[in-house]
Design an enzyme around this catalytic site. Sequence first.
Site, PDB file in Angstrom:
ATOM      1  N   ALA A  82       0.803  -1.216   0.000  1.00  0.00           N
ATOM      2  CA  ALA A  82       0.000   0.000   0.000  1.00  0.00           C
ATOM      3  C   ALA A  82       0.839   1.271   0.000  1.00  0.00           C
ATOM      4  CB  ALA A  82      -0.941   0.013   1.210  1.00  0.00           C
ATOM      5  N   HIS A 138      -2.208  16.848  -0.501  1.00  0.00           N
ATOM      6  CA  HIS A 138      -1.872  15.993   0.624  1.00  0.00           C
ATOM      7  C   HIS A 138      -1.171  16.800   1.720  1.00  0.00           C
ATOM      8  CE1 HIS A 138      -2.614  12.687  -2.234  1.00  0.00           C
ATOM      9  NE2 HIS A 138      -2.846  11.974  -1.160  1.00  0.00           N
ATOM     10  N   HIS A 139      -0.996  16.166   2.852  1.00  0.00           N
ATOM     11  CA  HIS A 139      -0.364  16.783   4.018  1.00  0.00           C
ATOM     12  C   HIS A 139       1.104  17.113   3.735  1.00  0.00           C
ATOM     13  CE1 HIS A 139       1.603  12.866   4.759  1.00  0.00           C
ATOM     14  NE2 HIS A 139       0.448  12.367   4.348  1.00  0.00           N
ATOM     15  N   LYS A 142       4.048  14.272   3.284  1.00  0.00           N
ATOM     16  CA  LYS A 142       4.093  13.295   2.191  1.00  0.00           C
ATOM     17  C   LYS A 142       5.355  13.509   1.372  1.00  0.00           C
ATOM     18  CE  LYS A 142       1.357  11.290  -1.576  1.00  0.00           C
ATOM     19  NZ  LYS A 142       1.593   9.909  -1.089  1.00  0.00           N
TER      20      LYS A 142
END
Length: 249
Positions: A82, A138-139, A142
């Site tokens: 993942a 995204h944060h 990342k």
Amino acid sequence: MKIILWGACGRMGKNVAELAPEYGAEIVCGVDVNPAETPFPLYCAADQINEQADAVIDFSSPANLRERLAFCEQRRLPILLAATGYSTEDEALVTEYSAKIPVFKTGNLSLGINLLQLLVKKAAAVLNEFDAEIIERHHNQKKDAPSGTALMLANSVNEGFGNEKTFVYGRQGMVGAREKKEIGIHAIRGGNIVGEHEVTFAGTDEIVTLSHSARSRKVFAAGALKAATWLTAQPAGLYDMSDMLAGVI
């Protein structure tokens, strides 16, 4: 279902561990190069693991990928990959090992994102004269850009266009007029944004936008646990969310 959790101390690892009991799963041990306190045994490397398991969930990073795949081959365990940011060499390694063990690899475990993939592919086929642009948010922690999900969506859009487009990653300076062959992909990083993806088709006098917003990492953890359960019943091969959801969406 008994799970070995790689990247156990990271954000996603913690979410998987928290949700596991709700999905009838037990984390028998974890692996992380940055150890922290966990309610299960934690190791730094595969050769320290003695616990028996039914599957491996990997939310770590592309680093030391061969170690994880070799461990799963030795133990005859299915593995769910993942992480994102895999190199061409990593992809080849995954394909190699998928001939020996079940490997589930995806850039996003959200049901909504995988539905969005189908929708943008169909939209591209219908809106074939439109310009397509993708924005992902995204944060600020990342590490890879664009996101694996943005690339999944870009590939789906390109399939809808007949695989005739090329990807352009951001734009800077006097780049000239936009070419029809482009699919623009843009990355935004800031704050604690979990994950937002937007695909825009811009035509003459009309714009169509399809988007998805994840409000919690639990949606990805839940997807991982469902996928790992499904994977334990599969033969050796390379799988993704479309295989698990075949006949559903």
